[in-house]
Design a protein around this motif. Structure first.
Motif, PDB file in Angstrom:
ATOM      1  N   VAL A 198      60.811  18.664  86.119  1.00  0.00           N
ATOM      2  CA  VAL A 198      59.650  18.112  86.812  1.00  0.00           C
ATOM      3  C   VAL A 198      58.398  18.489  86.025  1.00  0.00           C
ATOM      4  CG1 VAL A 198      60.703  18.175  89.102  1.00  0.00           C
ATOM      5  CG2 VAL A 198      59.429  20.154  88.264  1.00  0.00           C
ATOM      6  N   PHE A 199      57.254  17.939  86.438  1.00  0.00           N
ATOM      7  CA  PHE A 199      55.975  18.280  85.837  1.00  0.00           C
ATOM      8  C   PHE A 199      55.184  19.107  86.849  1.00  0.00           C
ATOM      9  CE2 PHE A 199      57.253  15.039  82.943  1.00  0.00           C
ATOM     10  CZ  PHE A 199      56.631  15.369  81.733  1.00  0.00           C
ATOM     11  N   ARG A 200      54.936  20.356  86.460  1.00  0.00           N
ATOM     12  CA  ARG A 200      54.238  21.302  87.319  1.00  0.00           C
ATOM     13  C   ARG A 200      52.773  21.368  86.911  1.00  0.00           C
ATOM     14  NH1 ARG A 200      56.479  27.205  86.904  1.00  0.00           N
ATOM     15  NH2 ARG A 200      55.618  26.880  84.804  1.00  0.00           N
ATOM     16  N   VAL A 245      58.814  21.271  83.229  1.00  0.00           N
ATOM     17  CA  VAL A 245      59.530  22.492  83.587  1.00  0.00           C
ATOM     18  C   VAL A 245      60.962  22.121  83.951  1.00  0.00           C
ATOM     19  CG1 VAL A 245      59.656  24.455  85.173  1.00  0.00           C
ATOM     20  CG2 VAL A 245      57.431  23.601  84.416  1.00  0.00           C
ATOM     21  N   ALA A 246      61.905  22.830  83.376  1.00  0.00           N
ATOM     22  CA  ALA A 246      63.317  22.596  83.715  1.00  0.00           C
ATOM     23  C   ALA A 246      63.628  23.206  85.077  1.00  0.00           C
ATOM     24  CB  ALA A 246      64.222  23.204  82.643  1.00  0.00           C
ATOM     25  N   SER A 286      58.914  11.001  78.184  1.00  0.00           N
ATOM     26  CA  SER A 286      59.113  11.785  76.941  1.00  0.00           C
ATOM     27  C   SER A 286      58.034  12.815  76.711  1.00  0.00           C
ATOM     28  CB  SER A 286      59.170  10.823  75.747  1.00  0.00           C
ATOM     29  OG  SER A 286      57.989  10.071  75.652  1.00  0.00           O
ATOM     30  N   ALA A 287      57.088  12.969  77.635  1.00  0.00           N
ATOM     31  CA  ALA A 287      55.969  13.897  77.416  1.00  0.00           C
ATOM     32  C   ALA A 287      56.368  15.321  77.768  1.00  0.00           C
ATOM     33  CB  ALA A 287      54.768  13.459  78.264  1.00  0.00           C
ATOM     34  N   GLN A 288      55.652  16.261  77.158  1.00  0.00           N
ATOM     35  CA  GLN A 288      55.820  17.697  77.466  1.00  0.00           C
ATOM     36  C   GLN A 288      54.632  18.223  78.242  1.00  0.00           C
ATOM     37  OE1 GLN A 288      58.497  19.513  76.925  1.00  0.00           O
ATOM     38  NE2 GLN A 288      59.621  17.821  75.921  1.00  0.00           N
ATOM     39  N   ASP A 316      50.227  14.998  75.471  1.00  0.00           N
ATOM     40  CA  ASP A 316      50.879  13.763  75.017  1.00  0.00           C
ATOM     41  C   ASP A 316      50.259  12.525  75.646  1.00  0.00           C
ATOM     42  OD1 ASP A 316      52.736  15.241  73.481  1.00  0.00           O
ATOM     43  OD2 ASP A 316      53.913  15.656  75.288  1.00  0.00           O
ATOM     44  N   HIS A 317      49.906  12.623  76.931  1.00  0.00           N
ATOM     45  CA  HIS A 317      49.347  11.467  77.621  1.00  0.00           C
ATOM     46  C   HIS A 317      48.312  11.948  78.625  1.00  0.00           C
ATOM     47  CE1 HIS A 317      52.158   8.519  75.995  1.00  0.00           C
ATOM     48  NE2 HIS A 317      53.129   9.413  76.208  1.00  0.00           N
TER      49      HIS A 317
END
Length: 426
Positions: A372-374, A384-385, A418-420, A51-52
């Motif tokens: 968080v972003f792993r 990641v939830a 909003s990114a995955q 996404d970014h």
């Protein structure tokens, strides 16, 4: 006759494909097109879901590790006197102060006195009543002795009459045997004997009953005298309390009324501050109020060093979204403390051993601690939830969603909202 055109056409032999320049160019062009299309499709598959793209210089990365989490809370507070009693007027009257605000005083030193004519008059009346009851008791004792002597005298006279009647009956019996007296005189002697016995028995009983009655009346007066004595002692105590003494060594904090003022009973007069015992009054945010408890450990920061303390009291009311807690020093009190000194304290709410920890960061505010972003092996960060547990001052407990050794982005960025999947670049 028209002939056919067979003689007009010339048959041309087809040349091999590898000898045809145009075919060679077309084939090469088609091959390059297919190769470019394949490369584009592969590139799209490899980067199309990102996404970014973020620069590593813009983010902070921390590693998940296992350790002990100390859940604490940093609060601000001020030093106050632990003992600052307020003295009240013991009765209605005119107050006269012997000290002024700011004066240093010793324990048992007279600070003020209250002139109460009403209380003094009441004490004089009660003392008069006490003297009256004392005189009545002495009179009652004398009267009881006199009455007992009279009753004893009656009993003794009845006994003498009984002895005389017995002697007369014995004489009558002897005379009757010798036929000296008549039967009528003998019967009269027997009646006199019976009457004397009855009078003696009644005299003794009356003497005993009168003695009990006098004893009861004497005891009643003694009880009244004792009760009156207690009332006089109570009034004397209240009169002594009209001299207001200092309960501790300290300083006069404030005077609630002016000199020679008329005050009612239980009116605040003077406040004494004990400067030898201090406590910390800390303001705790309302959302941490449920976590507080009595005897909870507190580290008080004074001049760069931490002093141990514990919570001794928690206010039941919330003021300005804060709860007030009292903290006392558990070891020797520092000498350089003064009232209203501002200090920082760290309340040790909880200690959890062998849990997953990660450095605290702004990702908690951005994601609310839900994800968080792993980082993965392809220079990418994926959402990641997670579930967070206890929040420490510098670390956060991870309950689920991550494993030991994972690296996550702990800073906040607009691209992460909003990114995955986010690509990372140097």
């Amino acid at each position: 006759m028209i002939r056919d055109t067979s003689r007009q056409d010339t048959k041309i032999e087809a040349a091999p494909l590898w000898k045809n320049p145009k075919a060679i160019k077309s084939t090469l062009a088609l091959g390059f097109a297919v190769a470019f299309l394949t490369w584009g499709i592969n590139a799209w598959h490899s980067t199309g879901s990102v996404d970014h793209t973020l620069s590593l210089s813009r983010i902070n990365i921390a590693q998940v590790e296992r350790g002990n989490l100390v859940r604490d809370l940093v609060v601000q507070g001020k030093v106050i006197a632990a003992n600052s009693p307020t003295l009240f007027s013991p009765a209605q009257g005119i107050v006269k102060f012997s000290v002024k605000a700011g004066d240093s005083v010793k324990a048992a030193q007279r600070l003020a006195s209250v002139d109460s004519p009403e209380l003094s008059s009441q004490l004089a009346q009660e003392k008069g009543q006490l003297n009256q009851l004392s005189v009545q008791l002495q009179r009652q004792k004398i009267q009881a002795k006199r009455q007992q002597m009279e009753n004893q005298q009656k009993a003794d006279l009845a006994e003498v009459n009984l002895i005389a009647a017995k002697r007369e009956l014995k004489r009558s019996e002897l005379s009757m045997e010798k036929q000296i007296i008549s039967l009528l005189d003998f019967e009269r002697s027997k009646d006199d004997m019976s009457r004397a016995k009855l009078e003696y028995r009644q005299a003794v009983q009356n003497a005993e009953l009168e003695k009990e009655s006098l004893t009861f009346e004497t005891q009643t007066l003694e009880l009244q005298l004792s009760q009156q004595q207690l009332q006089v002692e109570e009034l004397e105590r209240r009169v002594r309390e009209l001299d207001i003494l200092s309960p501790v060594d300290g300083t006069i904090g404030s005077l609630a009324v002016t000199q020679r003022s008329a005050v009612a009973a239980n009116t605040p007069l003077i406040t004494v501050v004990d400067l030898t015992s201090f406590e910390l009054e800390a303001a705790v945010p309302e959302n941490y109020a449920d976590d507080l408890g009595l005897n909870m450990a507190v580290a008080i920061n004074l001049g760069g060093s931490e002093l141990p303390g514990e919570i001794t009291a928690i206010s039941p009311e919330v003021i300005n979204n804060q709860v007030i807690a009292r903290v006392r020093f558990t070891e020797a009190q520092p000498q350089n403390l003064r009232q209203n000194l501002r200090l920082t304290a760290r309340v040790l709410l909880e200690n959890r051993n062998n849990v997953l920890l990660v450095k605290r960061g702004s990702f908690l505010d951005q994601s609310g601690g839900r994800h968080v972003f792993r980082l993965n092996d392809e220079q990418q960060a994926e959402r990641v939830a997670i579930q967070v547990g206890a929040l420490g001052l510098r670390q956060v407990e991870i309950v689920s969603g991550l494993q030991e050794g994972d690296q996550i982005i702990i800073s906040a960025a607009e691209e992460l909202e909003s990114a995955q999947l986010v690509a990372l670049k140097k």
